[in-house]
Scaffold this motif. Sequence first.
Motif: not given
Length: 359
Positions: A102-128
């Motif tokens: 049905f077109g879903s995308t599942y990603t694992i993202r990693v952030s080295t930033g200080a905030s747990q909730t800042t979207h822009a700090d995360f980098t996609i490292i795995d996509t399914q």
Amino acid sequence: MRKITLLLLCMFYQLGYAQLSEDFESGTTIPAGWASFIGTNGLGTTQNWQINNGTTNNVAFVTWEAVVGGNAEDWLVSPQFTVDATNFILSFDQSDSFSDDFGSTYTIRVSTGASQTTHADFTIIDTQTETDVWSGGPLAQHTVDLTAYIGQPIYVAFVLEQNDGDRWIIDNIDMIADASAPEPAETPTPADMAMNVVIDPADDNMDGTPDNSVTFAWVASATGDPATAYDVYLGDSPTTLALLGTLGNTTVDITGMEYSTLYYWQIVAKNVGGDAMNSPIWSFTTEIDPALSVDEVNSTNFKYYPNPTKGLIQFESNLTIDNLKVINLFGQEVIRVNENILSTKQIDISSLKTGTYIT
């Protein structure tokens, strides 16, 4: 005051360097230290990450929902932890709910930033995709290599993107310690030494040419440390295998396959501990080109003789013959039948090597 300050610093150190491990058994809500929120477009406020209080064990999951104007994003983010030199493979069990895509995308993202909730700090490292996640039964293990982040405090996000898509179910999140090279992959598809493997001519890339693809699949070894990637090799002999690419999943469609061809292939499982040793080389032969196949001949309408023969074949028919071919068992045309042959109703096959041919 100095004692209090030192105590707070020690607490921070322990939180920052604790290893990630979560089985969602501690309650019926998102575990303490984890965060759940939606994407920056604000879509998808009805369904969010939650804990299912199962009869045997709890799992974390998020369900699809229909939205307007884009995709809903549902984020589940771990507490901060530091990847160390002996624990650098992220492992978790997963599945979705439906085998259809049905077109879903599942990603694992990693952030080295200080905030747990800042979207822009995360980098996609795995996509399914949904095809990768569907397990068709009990949850299946998936692994992600975090070697690039050794020594760094990070947050890990599990992000489902969909619009009326599918569900994501995860459990048993952990870090694998002291990883060693995986065992070789098993159970190949096509099976080893398989014959008449079907080629799919569908033009999925819509370039106007048949893709001529074959689906390759294999099973990860049930013993040893898990693989995080697979090198895919293909060739026309065991000694001429060429690396086609590296995959994170256990199936791939390879295009440009040829009919009536013997192929050799190999899958080399790998992780940060190294490559699997003694990975087997498998083989298979593709089908005869269906365009060269012949329907069963009605012997009352068409006869040929003698059979077997070393020279001339005489044929006769009470129907008009518009087209006649002599092909070998690989579907290759070995004698071009011209108008003269059709008129004389004789075919000279003396030039052919000894073998079986179809007229």
